[in-house]
Enzyme design. Structure first.
Site, PDB file in Angstrom:
ATOM      1  N   SER A  45       0.693  -1.250  -0.144  1.00 57.09           N
ATOM      2  CA  SER A  45       0.042  -0.139   0.193  1.00 57.09           C
ATOM      3  C   SER A  45       0.703   1.308   0.055  1.00 57.09           C
ATOM      4  CB  SER A  45      -0.749  -0.273   1.269  1.00 57.09           C
ATOM      5  OG  SER A  45      -0.201   0.349   2.342  1.00 57.09           O
ATOM      6  N   ASP A 147     -23.307   0.527   7.999  1.00 58.72           N
ATOM      7  CA  ASP A 147     -22.701   0.289   6.851  1.00 58.72           C
ATOM      8  C   ASP A 147     -23.754   1.144   5.770  1.00 58.72           C
ATOM      9  OD1 ASP A 147     -21.821  -0.252   4.090  1.00 58.72           O
ATOM     10  OD2 ASP A 147     -20.364  -1.914   4.939  1.00 58.72           O
ATOM     11  N   ARG A 207      -7.888   3.241   7.776  1.00 56.94           N
ATOM     12  CA  ARG A 207      -6.967   4.229   7.038  1.00 56.94           C
ATOM     13  C   ARG A 207      -6.781   5.626   8.089  1.00 56.94           C
ATOM     14  NH1 ARG A 207      -4.983   0.608   4.573  1.00 56.94           N
ATOM     15  NH2 ARG A 207      -4.754   0.357   2.449  1.00 56.94           N
ATOM     16  N   GLU A 236       0.959   8.852   7.076  1.00 57.81           N
ATOM     17  CA  GLU A 236       2.113   7.875   7.412  1.00 57.81           C
ATOM     18  C   GLU A 236       3.069   8.083   6.303  1.00 57.81           C
ATOM     19  OE1 GLU A 236       0.221   3.963   7.207  1.00 57.81           O
ATOM     20  OE2 GLU A 236      -1.130   4.388   8.753  1.00 57.81           O
ATOM     21  N   HIS A 253       0.735   0.559  11.540  1.00 63.15           N
ATOM     22  CA  HIS A 253       0.108  -0.174  10.252  1.00 63.15           C
ATOM     23  C   HIS A 253       0.431  -1.574  10.192  1.00 63.15           C
ATOM     24  CE1 HIS A 253      -1.998   0.979   6.080  1.00 63.15           C
ATOM     25  NE2 HIS A 253      -2.228  -0.453   6.587  1.00 63.15           N
TER      26      HIS A 253
HETATM   27  N1  LIG Z   1      -4.506  -1.761   8.969  1.00 60.82           N
HETATM   28  C1  LIG Z   1      -4.499  -2.713   8.250  1.00 60.82           C
HETATM   29  O1  LIG Z   1      -3.404  -3.504   8.056  1.00 60.82           O
HETATM   30  C2  LIG Z   1      -5.320  -2.954   7.292  1.00 60.82           C
HETATM   31  C3  LIG Z   1      -5.632  -4.260   6.795  1.00 60.82           C
HETATM   32  C4  LIG Z   1      -6.450  -4.491   6.012  1.00 60.82           C
HETATM   33  C5  LIG Z   1      -7.344  -3.315   5.371  1.00 60.82           C
HETATM   34  N2  LIG Z   1      -7.282  -2.191   5.823  1.00 60.82           N
HETATM   35  C6  LIG Z   1      -8.210  -1.134   5.338  1.00 60.82           C
HETATM   36  O2  LIG Z   1      -9.399  -1.458   5.721  1.00 60.82           O
HETATM   37  C7  LIG Z   1     -10.367  -0.958   4.743  1.00 60.82           C
HETATM   38  C8  LIG Z   1     -11.501  -1.899   4.643  1.00 60.82           C
HETATM   39  O3  LIG Z   1     -11.240  -3.068   4.344  1.00 60.82           O
HETATM   40  P1  LIG Z   1     -12.165  -4.131   4.121  1.00 60.82           P
HETATM   41  O4  LIG Z   1     -11.307  -5.448   3.676  1.00 60.82           O
HETATM   42  O5  LIG Z   1     -13.049  -4.417   5.184  1.00 60.82           O
HETATM   43  O6  LIG Z   1     -12.719  -3.503   2.898  1.00 60.82           O
HETATM   44  P2  LIG Z   1     -14.246  -4.035   2.336  1.00 60.82           P
HETATM   45  O7  LIG Z   1     -14.351  -3.367   0.983  1.00 60.82           O
HETATM   46  O8  LIG Z   1     -14.420  -5.641   2.229  1.00 60.82           O
HETATM   47  O9  LIG Z   1     -15.397  -3.445   3.212  1.00 60.82           O
HETATM   48  C9  LIG Z   1     -15.413  -1.948   3.156  1.00 60.82           C
HETATM   49  C10 LIG Z   1     -16.929  -1.549   3.957  1.00 60.82           C
HETATM   50  O10 LIG Z   1     -16.870  -0.359   4.233  1.00 60.82           O
HETATM   51  C11 LIG Z   1     -18.390   0.131   3.840  1.00 60.82           C
HETATM   52  N3  LIG Z   1     -18.229   1.630   3.818  1.00 60.82           N
HETATM   53  C12 LIG Z   1     -17.730   2.290   2.754  1.00 60.82           C
HETATM   54  N4  LIG Z   1     -17.973   3.725   3.227  1.00 60.82           N
HETATM   55  C13 LIG Z   1     -18.496   3.522   4.426  1.00 60.82           C
HETATM   56  C14 LIG Z   1     -19.038   4.650   5.470  1.00 60.82           C
HETATM   57  N5  LIG Z   1     -19.128   5.954   5.049  1.00 60.82           N
HETATM   58  N6  LIG Z   1     -19.661   4.402   6.449  1.00 60.82           N
HETATM   59  C15 LIG Z   1     -19.730   2.967   6.788  1.00 60.82           C
HETATM   60  N7  LIG Z   1     -19.475   1.746   5.982  1.00 60.82           N
HETATM   61  C16 LIG Z   1     -18.870   2.280   4.637  1.00 60.82           C
HETATM   62  C17 LIG Z   1     -18.390  -0.463   2.316  1.00 60.82           C
HETATM   63  O11 LIG Z   1     -19.853  -0.477   2.097  1.00 60.82           O
HETATM   64  C18 LIG Z   1     -17.872  -1.840   2.598  1.00 60.82           C
HETATM   65  O12 LIG Z   1     -19.087  -2.877   3.098  1.00 60.82           O
HETATM   66  C19 LIG Z   1      -9.517  -1.246   3.450  1.00 60.82           C
HETATM   67  O13 LIG Z   1     -10.025  -0.523   2.348  1.00 60.82           O
HETATM   68  C20 LIG Z   1      -8.110  -0.769   3.689  1.00 60.82           C
HETATM   69  O14 LIG Z   1      -7.840   0.601   3.690  1.00 60.82           O
HETATM   70  C21 LIG Z   1      -6.218  -1.977   6.670  1.00 60.82           C
HETATM   71  O1  LIG Z   2      -5.102  -2.536   2.826  1.00 59.66           O
HETATM   72  C1  LIG Z   2      -4.383  -3.378   3.291  1.00 59.66           C
HETATM   73  O2  LIG Z   2      -4.362  -4.697   2.946  1.00 59.66           O
HETATM   74  C2  LIG Z   2      -3.547  -3.040   4.458  1.00 59.66           C
HETATM   75  O3  LIG Z   2      -3.544  -1.894   4.822  1.00 59.66           O
HETATM   76  C3  LIG Z   2      -2.189  -3.870   4.396  1.00 59.66           C
HETATM   77  O4  LIG Z   2      -1.999  -4.516   5.348  1.00 59.66           O
HETATM   78  C4  LIG Z   2      -1.269  -2.805   4.600  1.00 59.66           C
HETATM   79  O5  LIG Z   2       0.152  -3.120   4.512  1.00 59.66           O
HETATM   80  P1  LIG Z   2       1.313  -2.499   3.596  1.00 59.66           P
HETATM   81  O6  LIG Z   2       0.873  -2.215   2.327  1.00 59.66           O
HETATM   82  O7  LIG Z   2       1.387  -1.121   4.160  1.00 59.66           O
HETATM   83  O8  LIG Z   2       2.659  -3.405   3.784  1.00 59.66           O
END
Ligand SMILES: NC(=O)c1ccc[n+]([C@@H]2O[C@H](COP(=O)([O-])OP(=O)(O)OC[C@H]3O[C@@H](n4cnc5c(N)ncnc54)[C@H](O)[C@@H]3O)[C@@H](O)[C@H]2O)c1
Ligand SMILES: O=C(O)[C@H](O)[C@H](O)COP(=O)(O)O
Length: 373
Positions: A45, A147, A207, A236, A253
């Protein structure tokens, strides 16, 4: 075929080394020059794949991100240039579920809470949010789902954001969006932050830009600070350093950084790429993974939150991640360094937990542990 990949992506050599000339480098430092002659680019990412990066990428045919989030990719540009794009939806959703479960148990310990008496709101009920909701149910918590997009398809079972914001714990799992009917950039803005009461807990493992970090800092410096769990930060790899001492748990993260989650990310790209080139694919990521350090445990006695906390910590100690973050905070490049050197973390499902009591067994499975190995 020339393939360039982020150095923090495991199993790249194993999966691609026999049919591509593989080079790896730091994801934040990839330059347009490095993409000359490259046919396949695999990122995580932290690489912005945009017009500026692709100025010299004349041979590029495939871009893959081994992550769930795709906000760093200009997908329209790739489509215009006929470059195939693949991502890894859901690859690290279990790891995020583990992370939030570990956070909830640590918050409960800190506040003297019994989680089964508390309410959690899951904002964003996709891959990661659903994992969190399942585990919270298994803990006996009341779970509010928020959601608006899912609510359009199935109007029952969801609450508005205003109601979600009344929960004891609010966990955010949305993609970052700036447009549309429900943008998530600064979803938690100054006004919302001001409305929350001092006993509430906020968790951000999606995020950083979903929360206004400066507004949050102001709130934390006042009389009724919130309890914060922050895995992601605005801007970040920079971090608003004064905010860290006002968090209960701070991590760089890594919520999705289980070995399984990272491996699934690379594997999803391997499958997409091999399919594009009409080649045969292995169909399971499991064969890549080493045997976990602890594979099996038998529990005696009743289920309680303390047993759960001890079992989760056996596999994932979120407090160790927090300690490492605070110890390194302020050192040059600390954020990426911690991520690069992240210890091998296994998912709760790598441990088979058995109990003679069926309700204990069911609860532990609901929390993500396996049954039999
Ligand atoms: N910290 C980490 O390591 C990490 C890991 C994985 C994903 N992520 C982040 O988490 C996000 C979500 O991941 P996911 O796999 O669950 O995605 P996903 O697409 O499966 O689910 C996201 C959900 O959010 C909903 N949504 C969108 N806008 C909204 C709002 N304003 N209010 C409420 N709900 C809303 C969508 O309808 C969807 O159901 C990713 O896009 C990524 O940015 C971070
Ligand atoms: O969107 C994702 O899948 C996560 O934010 C992911 O774990 C981030 O990992 P990175 O790309 O920072 O290594």
């Amino acid at each position: 075929m020339k393939l360039l990949a982020d150095e923090n992506m495991p199993y790249v050599q194993t999966l691609f080394g026999d049919w591509a000339e593989v080079t790896t480098c730091a994801g934040r430092d990839i330059t347009p020059e490095q993409l000359k002659g490259v046919e396949v680019l695999l990122v995580r990412s932290i690489t912005q794949v945009n017009e500026a990066l692709l100025t010299k990428a004349d041979s590029l045919r495939f871009v893959g991100t081994a992550t769930i989030g795709c906000d760093h990719i200009d997908t329209e540009l790739l489509a215009q240039r006929n470059i195939t794009f693949a991502s890894a939806p859901g690859c690290n959703k279990v790891a995020v579920g583990d992370y939030v479960l570990a956070a909830l148990l640590t918050v409960a310990e800190h506040k003297g809470w019994l989680l089964k008496e508390k309410t959690i709101a899951v904002v964003g009920v996709g891959n990661t949010g659903s994992q969190v909701a399942e585990r919270a149910h298994a803990l006996g918590m009341e779970v509010l789902l928020c959601d608006p997009f899912k609510a359009q398809q199935s109007p029952t079972g969801f609450v508005e954001l205003a109601q979600a914001l009344t929960a004891d714990i609010i966990s955010f799992h949305v993609p970052i969006t700036r447009d549309g009917a429900h943008p998530t950039w600064h979803l938690l803005d100054e006004e919302v932050i001001h409305q929350l009461h001092g006993d509430q807990v906020l968790i951000n493992a999606c995020r950083g830009e979903v929360w206004d970090n400066n507004a949050l800092l102001l709130r934390q410096q006042g009389a009724n600070p919130l309890t914060l769990v922050m895995d992601v930060w605005e801007h970040e790899p920079e971090v608003l350093a004064p905010l860290v001492k006002h968090t209960l748990l701070a991590t760089p993260h890594i919520a999705g950084y289980s070995l399984e989650g990272k491996a699934r990310g690379t594997f999803a790209l391997y499958q997409a790429l091999k399919t594009q080139y009409g080649q045969e694919v292995m169909n399971s990521v499991e064969q890549l993974l080493p045997t976990p350090p602890i594979t099996h445990i038998t529990c005696a006695g009743e289920y309680d939150q303390d047993l759960c906390t001890r079992l989760v910590r056996l596999i994932y100690d979120i407090k160790a991640d927090d300690r490492a973050f605070r110890a390194a905070l302020g050192q040059h490049g600390f954020f990426d360094q911690l991520r690069k050197q992240y210890p091998q973390r296994r998912e709760l499902g790598s441990l088979a937990v058995e109990s003679t009591q069926i309700d204990v067994q069911n609860t532990l499975h609901g929390l993500g542990f396996s049954a039999q190995r």
